[in-house]
Each structure stands twice: as C-alpha cells, then as structure tokens.
Design a protein around this motif. Structure first.
Motif, PDB file in Angstrom:
ATOM      1  N   LEU A 277     -37.275   3.684  -1.975  1.00 47.91           N
ATOM      2  CA  LEU A 277     -35.702   2.713  -1.686  1.00 47.91           C
ATOM      3  C   LEU A 277     -36.393   2.005  -0.938  1.00 47.91           C
ATOM      4  O   LEU A 277     -36.017   0.656  -1.178  1.00 47.91           O
ATOM      5  CB  LEU A 277     -34.621   3.453  -2.010  1.00 47.91           C
ATOM      6  N   ALA A 288     -28.630   3.240   0.622  1.00 46.77           N
ATOM      7  CA  ALA A 288     -30.307   4.200   0.720  1.00 46.77           C
ATOM      8  C   ALA A 288     -29.759   5.689   1.017  1.00 46.77           C
ATOM      9  O   ALA A 288     -29.283   7.134   0.390  1.00 46.77           O
ATOM     10  CB  ALA A 288     -32.016   4.500   1.177  1.00 46.77           C
ATOM     11  N   LEU A 337     -33.936  -0.294 -10.422  1.00 47.90           N
ATOM     12  CA  LEU A 337     -33.399  -0.645  -9.393  1.00 47.90           C
ATOM     13  C   LEU A 337     -33.733  -1.905  -9.409  1.00 47.90           C
ATOM     14  O   LEU A 337     -35.090  -2.539 -10.077  1.00 47.90           O
ATOM     15  CB  LEU A 337     -34.621   1.187  -8.642  1.00 47.90           C
TER      16      LEU A 337
END
Length: 443
Positions: A277, A288, A337
């Motif tokens: 991430l 994260a 994402l």
C-alpha cells in the motif's frame, strides 16, 4: 450398543464441555503468545540490523543479513516440526506441545537480553542467528501440534470450531506483534528504542511464554492418544515419517497444496500488503497500519465463522464458500486501490475476513491422516510447504509487481481456485471414524 464401539465414537455428538473450553482457551492463548514471539523480530528488524552488525557495513547489506536471519527461522521449521512430531506420535501430544512453547520462550527472552555488536563483536549476530533458528524449530512443532491437540480433544462434530479457534489465536499473535511495535515506537523516541526499548517486546514475550508453559501443565493428554496407548496402536513399528511417506504420500501432497493456499493468503494479504500500500499506492504508513490491524481482527473472526460453517454443514461447503469469497474480494480490494480512506479500510477488512478461509486448511489436514501418524503427517506437510512457498512468495511477488501491480490479486485468486478444486478431493472416511482414519470400528 456395539461393545466394540470406541469412546471417541461414543462422544461424537456431545456438546463442548468445561474441559473442552479450558483446553481451547489455554491452547489458543499459548499459540498466540508463541506466534507473537516468532513474528516480533520482523517489526524491529531495522533496529536489530543497526545494533547487531558492523556500523560501517552498507545499509543494504545490513538489512539483507538481518532479514536473512529472519528467514532462517522459516528454514528451521521443517526440522523442528519433524523431530517434535516424531516424538509427539510416540510419547504423547501434551509433552511435545509443552516443549515447543518452552523452546520458543527461551530464545525469545535470550534475544531481549543479548549484547549487541558494540559489546561482543561478531558473536552478536551469530548468537542472534542461533536463537532465531531455535525459534524456528519451536514454531515448527507448535502450530501443527496445537491443531492436532485441540482436534483430538473435542468431539468429531466440533473439530471445525476447535481448530479454527486455535487458528484465530495464532493470527492474534501477529496482531500483538504489530500493536507492540506501535506502542514501543509511539511511547519512546527513536534514540530510546535503539538504546534499550527494543528489548522490552522480546523480554515480555519470553516471560509470557514461560507463563504459558506453566499453564499448559493443566492440560490433559488427548483422549485419542490415550486410547491408542491402551490399544497399542502407536507408530512404534517404524519411524512415523517413514510410514507417512510410504503409505500416505497422497495425503501429504494434498496437505502441502492446502498449506500453499494458507501461506499465500496470510503472507500476501496480511503481511506484505501494508508495504504494498505504501510503496505502490503511496498510502500513508499510519493509515496502512490501521487498515491492516483491522483486517487482522477480521481474519480472526473469519476463521471462527468458517470453522463454524464446517461443523454446522460440512467442510466442503465451508471451503467452497470461503474460497469463492476470497477470490472475489481479492480482486475487488486490489483493483479499488488507493480509493478513499473509508473504502480502503472497508474493502481491506472484508478481504481480511475472507482470508479466514485458511481455517479450513488445518481442519482438512488433521482429517487426512490416521491418528498414529497424524502429528507427523500434518507437521511434515505444513512445515515443508510453508518453508518453500512462504519463503518464495515475497520474492516472486516483488518481481511480478514490476510488470503488473495487480499481481497480489492474481496470485491469491489463483490459489483460491486451487482451494475450490481441492474441496472436491476426498481426504477422509466417514466422520465417525476420522479419529483413527479407519473405514470400520476397531474390534
């Protein structure tokens, strides 16, 4: 009533009693503490690298050697698993179950008290390597031993919830390590952490490990092993591993493939994704870490849920549902994402819940081997597979992501499909005889 019916069969449908709950709670607590001891190293790897290697060493080489020592613990797992399981099948589950946590507590405490390179020179990293190898030996026996121990204590129609409770406890150990790192780094300055505070998580882990050793004194040997002793059905006519490879090679292969799925889901979704991430999608480390902690909690809940489904319906249904959900949620999470903080947390938590599909792996594996070699069968299959695939997965994904940022989704989903296929492979005979892996009651 047939006089040849075993006590295990008589108890097949009984509800869990107070002794069962004590066994599950103490086993899960010990498993969480031992897994915490094993993973806490990685949360302080940067600090350990600076303290246990020469200061003039290039930073990349220092980090490489630090993670090399971490990986050594994984490489030692098969050796520890084979040795501890061998004696677990011959001398008893409880003795080895207690020994494994002692072997973990001792080196963890020793790491916390270990002098650094500045004090004893090259002996510091060598001792760190030795203690890490001891941790690997211990965890190699603990995890499969714990699954066998709880599975053989409960009635056959409660094996799913028993094994999944233990699995949830193991995942809680990862969460404890993460929270411990957050607490230490939040309460102390970087200088204080490097000076002394890094030692606290290891010392506490060692102390709590010895407490768990004491608590396991109150556990009883499994009814299955006691019954094998009484009926002289122990694997005393040869090495359990030799019998395993000669007569149950197919079950070993299936269990190894199942462990590959387990290692992929845990390593990729839970352990590697926080770094993914940050590096790939430039998500703040704090966000994260928060999302990862919540996903780990959801993982523990998912383990319990899919274990309950395996008991309430059957293992095949639980595997089919859980692996389909894991496949869908993996693509949904990684394709969405970076998204917003809310969508990131929501999708990560739901995906973490579906990673609870891994609870079906040990449920299937403990049913794949007869009782006389069950510990050796599960331990050999699990540890060898985890050492290979758990160690290679980060390297393979790092190279794959250079060409495709969706590599984590492709990998996890592909193995979820493998799990669907394995759900239709018969591993055991009827539930009434799973304790002994026989097709008929012993006479």
């Amino acid at each position: 009533m047939n006089p040849s019916t075993t006590s295990s069969q008589l108890d097949l449908q009984r509800p869990l009693n107070a002794q069962d709950y004590k066994t599950l709670s103490l086993s899960a607590l010990g498993g969480a503490l031992e897994f915490y001891d094993f993973v806490v190293y990685v949360f302080f790897a940067a600090v350990l690298g600076n303290l246990f290697f020469p200061p003039d060493m290039p930073d990349w080489l220092r980090q490489l050697q630090t993670f090399g020592i971490f990986a050594a613990g994984y490489l030692a797992r098969p050796l520890g698993g084979i040795i501890i399981a061998h004696f677990g099948d011959i001398l008893g589950r409880k003795r080895m179950f207690t020994l494994s946590i002692f072997l973990m507590a001792l080196p963890t405490l020793a790491i916390g008290l270990l002098p650094t390179y500045a004090n004893i020179g090259i002996a510091a990293p060598l001792l760190l390597l030795l203690f890490r190898l001891m941790q690997g030996v211990a965890i190699g026996g603990e995890v499969p031993g714990a699954w066998v121990f709880v599975a053989e204590h409960v009635p056959g129609n409660r094996v799913g919830i028993a094994v999944s409770t233990l699995t949830a406890g193991l995942t809680a150990g990862i969460l404890l390590g993460s929270l411990g790192s957050v607490a230490i780094n939040g309460f102390y300055t970087p200088e204080e952490v490097a000076a002394y505070a890094w030692r606290f998580p290891f010392i506490l882990g060692g102390v709590f490990g010895f407490v768990a050793v004491y608590l396991r004194r109150f556990l009883e040997e499994t009814p299955v092993f006691r019954e094998m002793q009484a009926r002289r059905k122990l694997a005393d006519d040869g090495l359990p591993l030799k019998i395993l490879l000669r007569e149950h090679f197919g079950a070993c292969v299936i269990s190894m493939l199942l462990t590959w799925i387990l290692s992929a889901a845990i390593v990729v979704v839970i352990l590697l994704t926080p770094t993914y991430l940050q590096k790939v999608h430039h998500i703040a480390p704090a966000l994260a870490s928060q999302a990862n902690a919540l996903a780990t909690v959801a993982l523990a809940i998912g383990c319990l849920f899919f274990g309950w489904v395996a008991d309430r319906f059957n293992l095949r249904i639980s595997m089919i549902i859980s692996f389909i959900c894991l496949m869908i949620c993996s693509y949904w999470f990684y394709s969405g994402l970076p998204g917003t903080p809310e969508s990131l947390i929501g999708s990560y938590v739901l995906t973490g819940f579906t990673v609870g599909a891994v609870a079906t792996v040990p449920i299937a594996a403990v049913r794949a081997f007869p009782a006389a070699i069950r510990f050796s069968g599960l331990s050999f299959s699990y540890n060898v597979s985890y050492a290979v695939f758990g160690g290679l997965t980060p390297i393979m994904l790092t190279l794959w992501m250079q060409k495709d940022v969706m590599a984590p989704a492709h990998y996890v989903s592909s193995l979820a499909i493998l799990g669907l296929v394995l759900a239709f492979v018969p591993l055991t005979t009827s539930l009434a005889h799973w304790h002994f892996g026989e097709a008929k009651a012993a006479t």
